[in-house]
Write a protein that holds these residues in place. Structure first.
Motif, short mmCIF file in Angstrom:
data_model
loop_
_atom_site.label_atom_id
_atom_site.label_comp_id
_atom_site.label_asym_id
_atom_site.label_seq_id
_atom_site.Cartn_x
_atom_site.Cartn_y
_atom_site.Cartn_z
N ALA A 228 0.31 -1.05 0.05
CA ALA A 228 -0.16 -0.15 -0.30
C ALA A 228 0.86 1.00 -0.21
O ALA A 228 0.80 2.38 -0.41
N LYS A 229 1.77 0.75 0.95
CA LYS A 229 2.98 2.05 0.70
C LYS A 229 3.27 2.11 -0.83
O LYS A 229 3.54 4.28 -0.82
N TYR A 230 3.29 2.05 -1.40
CA TYR A 230 4.05 2.21 -3.37
C TYR A 230 2.94 3.45 -3.24
O TYR A 230 2.86 3.77 -4.59
N ALA A 231 1.99 4.01 -3.24
CA ALA A 231 0.81 4.78 -4.13
C ALA A 231 1.73 6.41 -3.72
O ALA A 231 2.21 5.98 -3.12
N PRO A 232 1.72 6.80 -5.25
CA PRO A 232 2.00 8.02 -5.09
C PRO A 232 1.05 8.86 -3.91
O PRO A 232 0.09 8.65 -3.84
N LEU A 233 1.69 9.40 -3.33
CA LEU A 233 1.29 10.66 -2.51
C LEU A 233 0.85 9.71 -1.27
O LEU A 233 1.05 9.70 -0.04
N ALA A 234 -0.77 9.27 -1.36
CA ALA A 234 -1.21 8.93 -0.16
C ALA A 234 -0.88 7.58 0.55
O ALA A 234 -1.45 7.18 1.77
N GLY A 235 0.45 6.54 -0.67
CA GLY A 235 0.42 5.46 -0.38
C GLY A 235 0.78 5.55 1.49
O GLY A 235 -0.08 4.73 2.45
N PRO A 236 1.28 6.16 2.00
CA PRO A 236 2.51 5.90 3.10
C PRO A 236 1.18 6.26 4.28
O PRO A 236 1.06 5.85 5.29
N TYR A 237 0.35 7.13 4.31
CA TYR A 237 -1.10 7.74 5.00
C TYR A 237 -1.95 6.51 4.86
O TYR A 237 -2.37 6.45 6.07
N THR A 238 -2.10 5.66 3.40
CA THR A 238 -2.87 4.82 3.97
C THR A 238 -2.91 3.62 4.85
O THR A 238 -3.12 2.72 5.82
N ARG A 239 -1.35 2.95 4.45
CA ARG A 239 -0.67 1.68 5.56
C ARG A 239 -0.94 2.67 6.78
O ARG A 239 -1.00 1.93 7.55
N TYR A 240 -0.86 3.57 7.10
CA TYR A 240 -0.89 4.91 8.62
C TYR A 240 -1.95 3.92 9.06
O TYR A 240 -2.44 3.67 10.15
N LEU A 241 -3.38 4.20 8.09
CA LEU A 241 -4.10 4.22 8.86
C LEU A 241 -5.32 2.75 8.42
O LEU A 241 -5.92 2.77 9.63
N LEU A 242 -4.67 1.99 8.17
CA LEU A 242 -4.66 0.53 7.94
C LEU A 242 -4.04 -0.19 9.28
O LEU A 242 -4.88 -0.72 9.73
N LEU A 243 -3.22 0.34 9.37
CA LEU A 243 -2.31 -0.16 10.61
C LEU A 243 -1.85 0.19 12.42
O LEU A 243 -1.87 -0.28 13.02
N GLY A 244 -3.24 1.84 12.00
CA GLY A 244 -2.62 2.37 13.00
C GLY A 244 -1.39 2.15 14.16
O GLY A 244 -1.44 2.87 14.87
N GLY A 245 -1.12 2.46 12.57
CA GLY A 245 0.83 2.84 13.41
C GLY A 245 1.84 2.75 11.79
O GLY A 245 1.35 2.74 11.18
N ARG A 246 2.93 2.53 12.33
CA ARG A 246 4.42 2.66 11.61
C ARG A 246 4.23 0.82 11.54
O ARG A 246 4.66 -0.05 10.42
N GLN A 247 4.12 -0.33 12.29
CA GLN A 247 4.15 -1.41 12.55
C GLN A 247 2.95 -1.59 12.82
O GLN A 247 1.64 -1.24 12.75
N VAL A 248 3.59 -3.25 12.70
CA VAL A 248 2.32 -4.41 12.49
C VAL A 248 2.34 -4.38 14.14
O VAL A 248 3.28 -5.10 14.64
N ALA A 249 1.12 -3.63 15.13
CA ALA A 249 1.61 -4.11 16.19
C ALA A 249 -0.09 -3.87 16.57
O ALA A 249 -1.14 -4.05 16.36
N GLN A 250 -0.29 -3.56 18.47
CA GLN A 250 -1.40 -3.97 18.78
C GLN A 250 -2.50 -2.69 18.14
O GLN A 250 -3.86 -3.33 17.77
N GLY A 251 -2.24 -1.79 17.12
CA GLY A 251 -3.40 -0.56 16.75
C GLY A 251 -3.68 -1.64 15.38
O GLY A 251 -4.73 -1.43 14.99
N ALA A 252 -2.76 -2.50 14.98
CA ALA A 252 -3.32 -3.03 13.44
C ALA A 252 -3.92 -4.61 14.26
O ALA A 252 -5.09 -4.41 13.41
#
Ligand code: HEM
Lengths: 195, 243
Positions: B183-207
């Motif tokens: 998901a990260k690779y989408a231009p512009l929105a990518g990193p945000y999409t990933r953050y939204l999906l995982l509720g954080g930068r890593q796969v952790a409790q939020g995810a």
């Protein structure tokens, strides 16, 4: 009382059409028929031949029941024999090598190996989804017979084969660092069984 | 169906009355009775009263749409059972799965069924799509049902993907890490999409809690709604039947 044109067995003209004459005389036409209208006289109602039908219950319901039962028994048998995988507890400090996506997304991972990320991760999948949704609107060919749809069938078959191939490659032919590896399937030379 | 007997065993009469109030029809001895059955039974009236003979040949649909639906139901039932034991917390989830496997009665086989049915559903939905394509069943008037179907395919994949994380083992976490990295690779929105999906930068409790909610509530509801529309459209557009 169906009048059959084009000969046949009394059910249709062999091309799926039955021509019926109306029972009651039609009201007089408002104006004389001329020209092209004669080619399809309004006195004849054309309709597609009715296909043979059966009552849903029990015919279809019975088949659904059997299919469901078979699926259930099969699944139960598999589930008794084969356990779902469960590895060590998650640990973000230890990256397994290779780290693979679930098999149905491994095709995308395989694409990532071969194309720039924006293409593989975003452009291709979006294109496939959009193109799929649009397929019925783009395919203007009204026929459903396979012999009339060679191009569509060809394109779809290529797509299916590519999708399956990429998943198979990702699952069976990629090992350490997602590098190509024959040995998972073919075994190591000199060893008797595949590792 | 039959009129209650005027005299005789009162228990029998009572049983007949109860039975007759639930099933308002007898055995399908004639087409007329069969048609009434299909019309008056809630679970059967999803079907048309009559179907083309050619359309219900097993070799025509290969049962694939029906099997996808069957697996969906089976996944709902087994999933319900798993939910009694599973707590979506990084501290407990893994142990819950272990308990399911080794402590809970039938826990192992139910977990296995849920897992294999999920893989199976991805396959049957995919094959169902292929059969619909090869038979040209997406052509007018069924264009929209094909679009609904595409969304169903996506929902099925996402359902399976979101469930993959829940056991919280190495397989789960790293597969989701790899998957969401895409998901990260989408231009512009990518990193945000990933953050939204995982509720954080890593796969952790939020995810974990996000995937859990998606997996047990949001996606099944979406899928169910889409299926309702899908079946409704299949009814209204008519079933294609033999080529
Ligand atoms: C969760 C996923 C799905 C379920 C449960 C489902 C279920 C069904 C069922 C029960 C039927 C009746 C005929 C049959 O059994 O084949 C049907 C028909 C149909 N499905 Fe699906 N389906 C799903 C996904 C899809 C997908 C992915 C597509 C295509 C992209 C699709 C397109 C269609 C079309 C066009 C029909 C009408 C076929 C005809 O009239 O011959 N469906 N579906």
């Amino acid at each position: 009382m169906a009048t059959v044109v084009g000969g046949g067995n009394g059910k249709g003209d062999g091309r799926g059409r039955t021509v019926r004459t109306p029972r009651a005389p039609l009201p007089p036409l408002p104006r004389p028929i001329t020209g092209p209208e004669l080619a399809s006289p309004p006195l004849v109602v054309r309709r597609r031949e009715e296909e043979e039908t059966v009552v849903t219950f029990p015919h279809l319901v019975w088949k659904e029941f059997l299919a469901g039962l078979a699926a259930f028994v099969f699944l139960l048998a598999v589930s008794i024999q084969v356990n779902a995988p469960l590895l060590q507890r998650a640990n973000l400090a230890i990256t397994p090598n290779p780290a693979k996506a679930p098999w149905y997304f491994v095709g995308l991972q395989e694409l990532l190996e071969r194309f720039p990320p924006v293409m593989a991760g975003v452009a291709f999948p979006s294109f496939v989804i959009i193109f799929m949704i649009l397929t019925p609107y783009l395919d203007r060919n009204p026929s459903r017979r396979p012999q009339d749809r060679k191009v569509a069938i060809g394109m779809f078959t290529i797509y299916l084969c590519l999708a399956v191939a990429f998943v198979v490659i990702g699952v069976f032919f990629r090992s350490l660092a997602f590098n190509w590896d024959w040995t998972m399937v073919l075994g190591h030379p000199g060893l008797s069984s595949p590792t | 169906m039959s009129a209650p007997p005027k005299e005789g065993n009162p228990v029998r009469t009572f049983v007949d009355e109860v039975w007759g109030s639930i099933f308002r029809h007898g055995l399908p001895t004639t087409d007329k009775v069969a048609a009434r059955t299909a019309l008056t039974n809630f679970f059967l009236h999803i079907h048309p009263v009559r179907v083309k003979k050619s359309a219900i040949r097993v070799s025509y649909t290969l049962c694939l749409g029906g099997l996808s639906f069957f697996l969906f139901i089976l996944l709902t039932i087994t999933g319900l059972f798993l939910m009694f034991y599973y707590i979506p917390s990084v501290d407990q989830a893994y142990q819950n799965i272990k308990d399911l496997q080794f402590v809970a009665t039938f826990g192992l086989v139910i977990r296995n069924m849920h897992r294999w049915a999920a893989h199976g559903m991805v396959i049957t939905v995919w094959l169902h799509m292929a059969r619909v394509f090869y038979q040209g069943a997406y052509k007018p008037p069924r264009q929209f049902n094909w679009a609904i179907g595409t969304l169903l395919l996506l929902t099925t994949l996402l359902l399976s993907f979101s469930g993959y994380l829940l056991p919280w083992d190495q397989l789960a976490v790293w597969a989701i890490t790899v998957g969401t990295n895409m998901a990260k690779y989408a231009p512009l929105a990518g990193p945000y999409t990933r953050y939204l999906l995982l509720g954080g930068r890593q796969v952790a409790q939020g995810a974990l809690i996000r995937f859990y909610v998606l997996h047990v509530i949001a996606l099944p509801l979406i899928g169910f709604l889409l299926m309702v529309v899908h079946f409704w459209r299949t009814r209204k557009d008519g079933f294609t039947g033999g080529l």
